[in-house]
Design an enzyme around this catalytic site. Structure first.
Site, mmCIF file in Angstrom:
data_model
loop_
_atom_site.group_PDB
_atom_site.id
_atom_site.type_symbol
_atom_site.label_atom_id
_atom_site.label_comp_id
_atom_site.label_asym_id
_atom_site.label_seq_id
_atom_site.Cartn_x
_atom_site.Cartn_y
_atom_site.Cartn_z
ATOM 1 N N ARG A 25 -85.055 -53.806 32.829
ATOM 2 C CA ARG A 25 -84.794 -55.222 33.064
ATOM 3 C C ARG A 25 -84.631 -55.455 34.561
ATOM 4 O O ARG A 25 -84.132 -54.590 35.291
ATOM 5 C CB ARG A 25 -83.511 -55.683 32.359
ATOM 6 C CG ARG A 25 -83.645 -55.886 30.858
ATOM 7 C CD ARG A 25 -84.489 -57.109 30.523
ATOM 8 N NE ARG A 25 -84.617 -57.310 29.083
ATOM 9 C CZ ARG A 25 -85.585 -56.809 28.338
ATOM 10 N NH1 ARG A 25 -86.529 -56.060 28.887
ATOM 11 N NH2 ARG A 25 -85.629 -57.053 27.034
ATOM 12 N N GLU A 70 -88.145 -64.156 36.476
ATOM 13 C CA GLU A 70 -89.493 -64.026 35.928
ATOM 14 C C GLU A 70 -90.034 -65.381 35.496
ATOM 15 O O GLU A 70 -89.317 -66.122 34.820
ATOM 16 C CB GLU A 70 -89.481 -63.045 34.747
ATOM 17 C CG GLU A 70 -89.101 -61.635 35.159
ATOM 18 C CD GLU A 70 -89.192 -60.618 34.016
ATOM 19 O OE1 GLU A 70 -89.434 -61.037 32.869
ATOM 20 O OE2 GLU A 70 -89.019 -59.422 34.278
ATOM 21 N N HIS A 116 -94.370 -57.963 33.308
ATOM 22 C CA HIS A 116 -93.522 -57.661 32.148
ATOM 23 C C HIS A 116 -94.381 -57.405 30.903
ATOM 24 O O HIS A 116 -94.265 -58.087 29.886
ATOM 25 C CB HIS A 116 -92.531 -58.794 31.886
ATOM 26 C CG HIS A 116 -91.325 -58.342 31.099
ATOM 27 N ND1 HIS A 116 -90.086 -58.896 31.267
ATOM 28 C CD2 HIS A 116 -91.171 -57.392 30.134
ATOM 29 C CE1 HIS A 116 -89.223 -58.312 30.445
ATOM 30 N NE2 HIS A 116 -89.870 -57.390 29.741
#
Length: 330
Positions: free
Chosen positions: A238, A267, A286
């Protein structure tokens, strides 16, 4: 009367049809744009179930608007986008999708190690820019993985799967975890180290620990200074665990060799972020679990969790189990 659910992102049709067999469904129909906050605030008022992604912030303020909500099904392993305490206080079940993405994320972690260590993206850009004129002995030389020392921070399912892959490269595997896992040490032939020692000894460091208040900025200036100048840092866990400002300076100054990042504090990462200016960082949007098979498995598991929750059954993957145990749920 069927329970009402809201889905915050366009899902594959078979998953939606499965939910529709049991529920009345409303769904945000944009595939690549998160649901606007004002839309979610309105939709959450009277639904029995919410199917969401990491892109949605399910905070205390939003949950205060929920009148009938019984379950929040998060299509992810992590759930730091959800205020679990606030949900528990209202008797709302919170679920996630662990297990199904383990091997896919381990694959990507290994791919990032290789891409960053061997400068693959930089080399590809070098060729495409017309800079390759001749073979040169030290042109675009990187770091060997075979026989190197790998340090894994966070030995969960994914960490163990990365360790298994590393053994195929004859790597010496070290790990740091909140608690020692002696069974895994024996089974995988890996060795426990405290964080400081792991950072000093490793040629590659993979961050695979969950994001919690305790792990926020776990890797910052002091930790990066401990690493070898030839070391490669990879984060597929993360954003926020690695301090991005400190990482930028470590990469820029040559304090460490390279980094591979699939996750970021914010993000999507801003295109003017300093990390994106560096040649020795490989960045991805991601996609740790982004294989077709795994994403479908995740979507279906999240659907199952949702349906179990609205039918007042105990979901298989329940984050806040005490809500059921203490009889707090609706």
């Amino acid at each position: 009367m069927k329970p009402n659910v809201y889905i915050t992102r366009k899902l594959p049709l078979p998953v939606v049809e499965k939910i529709k067999e049991v529920c009345e469904v409303r769904m945000w129909d944009e595939e690549d744009i998160p649901v606007p906050k004002e839309v979610l605030e309105k939709e959450i008022e009277n639904v029995d179930g919410l199917y969401c992604l990491l892109t949605e912030s399910i905070d205390k303020e939003l949950l205060s608007k929920a009148n009938n909500l019984k379950v929040i099904s998060n299509m992810a392993v992590g759930y730091n986008n959800i205020d679990v305490d606030a949900a528990s206080g209202k008797g709302i079940l919170v679920t996630n999708t662990p297990g199904v993405l383990t091997e896919t994320t381990a694959d990507l972690t290994f791919a990032l190690m290789m891409a960053a260590g061997r400068r693959l993206v930089e080399a590809s850009d070098y060729l495409k820019a017309g800079k390759w004129k001749t073979w040169s002995p030290m042109m675009l030389t990187g770091q060997d993985m075979y026989g190197a020392t790998l340090g894994i921070i966070g030995l969960g399912r994914i960490g163990e799967s990365v360790a298994k892959r590393a053994k195929g490269f004859d790597m010496d595997v070290l790990y740091y975890n909140r608690s020692r896992k002696k069974e895994a040490e024996e089974e995988l032939g890996i060795h426990y180290r405290d964080l400081e020692t792991l950072l000093k000894e490793s040629d590659f460091v993979c961050v695979l620990t969950p994001y919690t208040p305790e792990t926020e900025n776990l890797i910052g200036k002091e930790q990066l200074a401990l690493m070898k100048s030839s070391a490669v840092l990879v984060n597929t866990a993360r954003g926020g665990i690695v301090n991005e400002g400190d990482l930028y300076h470590a990469l820029k100054s040559g304090e460490i060799f390279a980094a591979g990042l699939d996750v970021f504090k914010e993000e999507p990462i801003s295109l003017d972020h300093p990390l994106l200016t560096l040649p020795n960082v490989v960045v991805l949007p991601h996609i740790g679990s982004a294989s077709k098979k795994t994403r479908m498995n995740m979507a279906n598991l999240a659907a199952d969790n949702l349906l179990q929750g609205v039918e007042r059954k105990t979901p298989k993957h329940l984050v806040n189990k005490h809500v059921i145990e203490e009889g707090l749920s609706y």
